[in-house]
Write an enzyme that holds these catalytic residues in place. Structure first.
Site: not given
Length: 555
Positions: A154, A239-240, A367, A477
């Site tokens: 994130a 993800s990020a 997700e 996720h």
């Protein structure tokens, strides 16, 4: 998952002084029997475990400390002396995990069963390093494909120790298609993604992405020393990290500058975010400045550089995380800054400013579940509608959002975890929010990216539907990890070698390229039939509404 290698014998000496390393045509074992490599005039002593050799914690930039805090990264000076590259370098400062006290009792049994947070190695502002992991018998002239990993978290957390790169290298050896693995640290939270007009005007937005770009330049300069081919580099993330990969593709007018030749994205694409200096982001900057004691300074940005590390780190940690009530409305994340990202990411996609390289992009089916746990205090449709409007689309009218509310109803059978009927009803609005939030940031942007780019470059997509029996979070996720044996790891290694994910171990004869006429998904399932091919046509109307709203009102 922490990984610490065992010291053993191996060494590399390198090939071309013009690239920044010593000239030699043979590999050798250092005098002390440890794996050793020379870069410039520096000697790096690594370690060996099993069939791989590791060189860890190699600095690729000057320490972003003191007056270099909140500035563009500066490349490392030529190396000299001896470096211990047998252990990981420090983590970049991490965001604190925060949950609203009112929901902790509800979600703790679920969150407590998952592995959140960084590992145990120290954190330091001086953290910009790379790890390089290679097959133990690699030769300097091997010219192996290179997999460059960008971790997720994130844009708030990220720890290379949690991702055992030796698993990727060993997997490539098992497939008899070896690769070189590189991982990088990059600045996070306020250190790497501070928003605000002052940041934009100074040209220092998206420093974490700038760090990633500099690490890729380091790969181009030095990777031949490790037996890698600088002309066969793919970038990969989850993800990020996957969002970062997508943003690297739309940076620089879509010119990859030869830094990468393919992209592999797991749960992330160019996301529907707005400008770094919009009203919401300016409020974040002003809050950081105030809490750091810099409000009365003429140059508030310079003041933030000068406050002690402990002060700036505390201010960053006091700002909400992705697991707080704001969920995927992050305080610190990439946004259009006018330089690295000249427009909002999805507008750059519409303009065609995308690196023309093959790519793979995929999602987990559920997700949004993890990111909706902290919203458990939303129990009515009105509360949820108000939350969506006030948290994500502050400049949109009720009329603008009405189609979105209708596309994501409170019907439990339509919510996430999908395909579970009325089960997993943590609260009356949980499954609705999980569907909405997962589609907003992950699923709808993936399909949008593919639909815009399939005719311009080779593209493939997948859907992970395994783990549906996991209570409340389903196929959640980042559950589709490639850091272990399986189809996703094999597809990654195939892609690194051939710029095509297909291979004999995937369980299908052919994973077709994605087109709008045949939007094929390589779909991974539980049960007796572990893989199949499906069509990327689910929730078509909802995705269309979501994309239209987020293009008009980026979050």
């Amino acid at each position: 998952m922490l990984f610490h290698g065992l010291l053993a014998t191996f060494s590399l000496v390198v090939l071309s002084a013009s690239k920044g390393y010593c000239t030699s045509s043979t590999n050798f074992v250092g005098a002390d029997g440890l794996p050793t490599i020379q870069l410039d005039n520096g000697t790096f002593i690594g370690n060996q475990t099993g069939n791989v050799t590791q060189f860890l914690g190699i600095p690729y930039a000057l320490p972003p400390t003191g007056d270099l805090r909140l500035r563009l990264p500066v490349a490392n000076l030529p190396y000299k002396g001896t470096y211990n590259a047998s252990t990981f370098g420090p983590m970049c400062p991490q965001q604190s995990l925060v949950l609203d006290p009112s929901v902790i009792a509800t979600v703790a049994p679920i969150v407590g069963s998952l592995d959140f947070g960084p590992g145990s190695i120290p954190q330091s502002e001086d953290c910009l390093s790379v790890d390089v992991i290679v097959p133990k018998d690699v030769t300097v002239d091997a010219k192996l494909p290179v997999v460059v990993w960008i971790y997720g978290g994130a844009f708030e957390e990220g720890d290379m120790t949690l991702y055992p790169g030796e698993v990727i290298v060993q997997g490539s050896l098992d497939l008899e298609t070896p690769v070189v693995y590189v991982a990088m640290n990059y600045r996070l939270s306020a250190f790497g993604f501070l928003p605000g007009r002052e940041v934009k005007d100074a040209g220092v937005g998206n420093l974490g992405l700038q760090d990633q770009r500099l690490a890729m330049l380091w790969v181009q300069k030095y990777i031949e020393a490790f037996g890698g081919d600088p002309n066969r580099v793919i970038i990969w993330g989850v993800s990020a990290g996957a969002i970062s990969v997508g943003l690297q593709m739309v940076a620089n007018g879509g010119n990859a500058e030869g830094l990468f030749h393919g992209a592999f994205m797991q749960s992330g694409s160019p996301i529907p975010v707005g400008d770094i200096a919009d009203t919401k982001q300016q409020a974040v900057y002003d809050s950081v400045v105030d809490r750091a004691g810099c409000s009365n300074k003429t140059d508030t940005l310079q003041c933030l550089r000068e406050v002690p590390f402990s002060v700036f780190n505390d201010v960053s940690n006091e700002t909400y995380s992705s697991f707080a009530f704001q969920s995927l409305n992050l305080a610190f994340e990439p946004r259009a800054d006018g330089i690295f990202l000249t427009d909002t990411p999805q507008q750059l996609v519409l303009k065609g400013e995308v690196a023309n390289v093959p790519f793979v992009t995929g999602d987990c089916d559920d997700e949004g579940t993890l990111f909706s746990l902290a919203n458990a205090n939303l129990t009515t449709e009105t509360e949820t509608n108000n939350y969506i409007a006030s948290n994500y689309f502050t400049d949109a009218s009720t009329q603008d959002l009405q189609p979105l509310f209708e596309a994501y109803p409170s019907d439990l059978s339509a919510g996430s975890p999908f395909d579970t009927g009325s089960a997993n009803n943590l609260t009356a609005q949980y499954k609705r929010l999980a569907a909405f939030q997962g589609d907003l940031v992950f699923q709808a942007p993936r399909r949008f990216f593919l639909q815009q780019r399939y005719s311009q470059q080779d593209t493939w997509s997948y859907l992970w539907k395994r783990g549906k029996s996991t209570p409340y979070i389903g196929s959640f996720h980042s559950n589709d990890t490639a850091y272990g044996p399986g189809e996703v790891r094999d597809a990654l290694i195939n892609f690194a070698n051939n710029l095509d994910p297909n291979g004999p171990t995937l369980g299908v004869s052919d994973w077709p390229k994605y087109t709008t006429h045949a939007p094929t998904l390589f779909t991974l399932l539980d049960g007796d039939v572990p893989v199949t091919l499906t069509n990327d046509t689910y929730r078509e109307k909802a995705f269309s509404v979501m994309t239209n709203v987020s293009l008009a009102h980026p979050i």
